[in-house]
Scaffold this motif. Structure first.
Motif, PDB file in Angstrom:
ATOM      1  N   UNK A 134      52.733 -10.444 -99.390  1.00  0.00           N
ATOM      2  CA  UNK A 134      54.088 -10.981 -99.363  1.00  0.00           C
ATOM      3  C   UNK A 134      54.590 -11.379-100.540  1.00  0.00           C
ATOM      4  N   UNK A 135      53.657 -11.886-101.614  1.00  0.00           N
ATOM      5  CA  UNK A 135      54.219 -12.310-102.605  1.00  0.00           C
ATOM      6  C   UNK A 135      54.817 -11.237-103.522  1.00  0.00           C
ATOM      7  N   UNK A 136      53.999 -10.294-103.721  1.00  0.00           N
ATOM      8  CA  UNK A 136      54.600  -9.025-104.174  1.00  0.00           C
ATOM      9  C   UNK A 136      56.054  -8.339-103.759  1.00  0.00           C
ATOM     10  N   UNK A 137      56.056  -8.621-102.324  1.00  0.00           N
ATOM     11  CA  UNK A 137      57.443  -8.026-101.772  1.00  0.00           C
ATOM     12  C   UNK A 137      58.360  -9.245-102.184  1.00  0.00           C
ATOM     13  N   UNK A 138      58.166 -10.354-102.223  1.00  0.00           N
ATOM     14  CA  UNK A 138      59.022 -11.309-102.650  1.00  0.00           C
ATOM     15  C   UNK A 138      59.552 -11.139-104.175  1.00  0.00           C
ATOM     16  N   UNK A 139      58.596 -10.909-105.143  1.00  0.00           N
ATOM     17  CA  UNK A 139      58.912 -10.583-106.359  1.00  0.00           C
ATOM     18  C   UNK A 139      59.589  -9.346-106.501  1.00  0.00           C
ATOM     19  N   UNK A 162      57.456 -18.563-104.916  1.00  0.00           N
ATOM     20  CA  UNK A 162      57.120 -17.707-103.744  1.00  0.00           C
ATOM     21  C   UNK A 162      56.249 -18.451-102.712  1.00  0.00           C
ATOM     22  N   UNK A 163      56.068 -17.723-101.385  1.00  0.00           N
ATOM     23  CA  UNK A 163      55.441 -18.219-100.461  1.00  0.00           C
ATOM     24  C   UNK A 163      53.919 -18.466-100.997  1.00  0.00           C
ATOM     25  N   UNK A 164      53.177 -19.574-100.636  1.00  0.00           N
ATOM     26  CA  UNK A 164      51.996 -19.733-101.151  1.00  0.00           C
ATOM     27  C   UNK A 164      51.056 -18.538-100.562  1.00  0.00           C
ATOM     28  N   UNK A 165      50.255 -17.978-101.714  1.00  0.00           N
ATOM     29  CA  UNK A 165      49.186 -16.937-101.143  1.00  0.00           C
ATOM     30  C   UNK A 165      48.189 -17.323-100.406  1.00  0.00           C
ATOM     31  N   UNK A 166      47.970 -16.486 -99.494  1.00  0.00           N
ATOM     32  CA  UNK A 166      46.779 -16.556 -98.432  1.00  0.00           C
ATOM     33  C   UNK A 166      45.733 -15.534 -98.976  1.00  0.00           C
ATOM     34  N   UNK A 167      45.984 -14.706 -99.553  1.00  0.00           N
ATOM     35  CA  UNK A 167      45.026 -13.657 -99.946  1.00  0.00           C
ATOM     36  C   UNK A 167      44.464 -13.779-101.706  1.00  0.00           C
ATOM     37  N   UNK A 168      43.243 -13.546-101.956  1.00  0.00           N
ATOM     38  CA  UNK A 168      43.114 -13.576-103.214  1.00  0.00           C
ATOM     39  C   UNK A 168      42.363 -12.221-103.680  1.00  0.00           C
ATOM     40  N   UNK A 177      42.857  -9.020-101.654  1.00  0.00           N
ATOM     41  CA  UNK A 177      44.438  -9.105-101.590  1.00  0.00           C
ATOM     42  C   UNK A 177      44.892  -7.572-102.280  1.00  0.00           C
ATOM     43  N   UNK A 178      45.926  -7.321-102.565  1.00  0.00           N
ATOM     44  CA  UNK A 178      46.877  -6.110-103.072  1.00  0.00           C
ATOM     45  C   UNK A 178      46.407  -6.142-104.577  1.00  0.00           C
ATOM     46  N   UNK A 179      46.277  -4.744-105.100  1.00  0.00           N
ATOM     47  CA  UNK A 179      46.031  -4.732-106.425  1.00  0.00           C
ATOM     48  C   UNK A 179      47.132  -5.130-107.493  1.00  0.00           C
ATOM     49  N   UNK A 228      59.021 -13.350-112.865  1.00  0.00           N
ATOM     50  CA  UNK A 228      57.880 -13.976-113.282  1.00  0.00           C
ATOM     51  C   UNK A 228      57.215 -14.909-112.570  1.00  0.00           C
ATOM     52  N   UNK A 229      55.796 -14.858-112.469  1.00  0.00           N
ATOM     53  CA  UNK A 229      55.032 -15.815-111.611  1.00  0.00           C
ATOM     54  C   UNK A 229      53.833 -16.144-112.261  1.00  0.00           C
ATOM     55  N   UNK A 230      53.119 -17.154-111.933  1.00  0.00           N
ATOM     56  CA  UNK A 230      51.931 -17.622-112.403  1.00  0.00           C
ATOM     57  C   UNK A 230      50.679 -17.167-111.577  1.00  0.00           C
ATOM     58  N   UNK A 231      49.501 -16.912-112.028  1.00  0.00           N
ATOM     59  CA  UNK A 231      48.485 -16.410-111.273  1.00  0.00           C
ATOM     60  C   UNK A 231      48.220 -17.242-110.112  1.00  0.00           C
ATOM     61  N   UNK A 232      48.232 -18.576-110.018  1.00  0.00           N
ATOM     62  CA  UNK A 232      48.096 -19.511-108.858  1.00  0.00           C
ATOM     63  C   UNK A 232      49.148 -19.227-107.878  1.00  0.00           C
ATOM     64  N   UNK A 233      50.438 -18.551-108.047  1.00  0.00           N
ATOM     65  CA  UNK A 233      51.367 -17.856-107.245  1.00  0.00           C
ATOM     66  C   UNK A 233      50.783 -16.468-106.719  1.00  0.00           C
ATOM     67  N   UNK A 234      50.090 -15.928-107.289  1.00  0.00           N
ATOM     68  CA  UNK A 234      49.813 -14.480-106.928  1.00  0.00           C
ATOM     69  C   UNK A 234      48.616 -14.523-106.026  1.00  0.00           C
ATOM     70  N   UNK A 235      47.496 -15.200-106.245  1.00  0.00           N
ATOM     71  CA  UNK A 235      46.145 -15.201-105.658  1.00  0.00           C
ATOM     72  C   UNK A 235      45.810 -16.576-105.261  1.00  0.00           C
TER      73      UNK A 235
END
Length: 326
Positions: free
Chosen positions: A100-105, A114-120, A124-126, A172-179
């Motif tokens: 979902x974060x990838x889609x928003x980016x 972005x939406x708080x990630x629920x997958x890590x 998660x997605x590569x 541009x996102x932080x790692x904490x926003x991705x995973x």
């Protein structure tokens, strides 16, 4: 979506943005492309290293370690703001993250974050395929400082990528926003970083805070004093309200014709008055000292002192102007 920049193109973009770059070994061909695709690129991820010391950090992010081979990023941003390029291509930096974060980016559709990630990393997605990765030298404990030069370089690096791909700062996102299992970077907020990147993107790549256009280059081999006359110098020095008449001379202070010549004359007059007073006092004291205990009457003392003062004042005038007079 975009195809990755070439190694030469990213160097050009970074340097145009004012980034100091160090090329580490064969970074242009150092990658993990044998393990999967790199691209299309959708954004850039900012990390912290949890290390101390630039040299050691460069080695770690370039070579990796047994459980995670390098490169661990594309560039490492040191405390002094220097960017060490260690790899180009697929790198082990993002791991798995929230689709979902990838889609928003990709759509640049989110608000402050972005939406708080629920997958890590494990489910998660590569992310290594879709993001540039930038490790930043910091212990990541929330206490290790982020020097201004380093933070400025982080902003410039992200702006360079966004400018080259025509992305907004929301790419541009932080790692904490991705995973969901990551906390980096710690010590500043990604919302603030994106705001600073967005501000840079409003200006040319050469822009620095406090300026709107690049500083003009001085003419080559040109005499900076060429064409300047004595009148120009006089007006530059004296033609200003910063030079005013003395506070105790209101008649001069309010005189609209008050000029530099008048000021200089007044200063000279004041100096001469001080010299006269000092000479008079010295003469009087010397004369009185010579008459003490000699039984001279009061009138004779006064006359002797007055003559000594007069002679001293006349001598000051002669010394200053070459002629007698007041």
């Amino acid at each position: 979506m975009a195809q990755p920049l070439s190694a030469s193109a990213v160097l050009t973009a970074l340097r145009a943005e004012g980034v100091r770059v160090v090329e580490v070994g064969s970074w242009r061909t150092h990658n993990r492309n044998s393990k999967g695709a790199w691209g299309p690129l959708n954004g850039s991820i900012v990390h912290h290293t949890v290390t101390r010391g630039t040299d050691a950090t460069v080695r770690i992010v370039r070579d990796g370690y047994a459980a995670l081979p390098g490169p661990l990023c594309h560039g490492m941003i040191a405390k002094d703001g220097t960017v060490h390029m260690v790899g180009w291509g697929r790198a082990n930096h993002a791991g798995g993250g929230d689709p979902r974060v990838l889609e928003q980016v990709i759509a640049e559709s989110y608000g402050a974050r972005p939406t708080s990630p629920t997958k890590g990393n494990s489910n998660g997605t590569d992310g290594n395929r879709h993001f540039y990765g930038w490790e930043c030298e910091n212990l990541g404990d929330g206490k290790d400082p982020w020097p201004a030069a380093q933070y400025d370089a982080i902003v410039r690096v992200q702006a360079a990528l966004c400018r080259a791909h025509k992305w907004s700062a929301k790419s541009v996102i932080g790692h904490l926003e991705w995973s969901s299992d990551k906390v980096d970077p710690r010590g500043f907020t990604m919302a603030q970083l994106r705001a600073d990147v967005a501000e840079r993107l409003k200006h040319p790549a050469s822009w620095s805070p406090g300026t709107t256009t690049p500083a003009p280059k001085p003419p080559i081999e040109e005499d900076s004093m060429a064409g300047i006359t004595k009148t120009d110098i006089f007006n530059a020095v004296w033609g200003t309200d910063a030079i005013a008449a003395p506070a105790d001379a209101p008649d001069i202070k309010t005189n609209p014709t008050w000029q530099a010549q008048s000021l200089l004359k007044d200063v000279v007059a004041r100096v001469r008055a001080l010299q006269k007073a000092e000479a008079a006092q010295t003469a009087a004291i010397t004369t009185l000292a010579g008459l003490v205990g000699k039984g001279v009457d009061t009138a004779a003392v006064v006359a002797a002192v007055q003559k000594a003062i007069a002679d001293a004042v006349v001598k000051v005038d002669i010394d200053v102007t070459g002629t007698s007079g007041s």
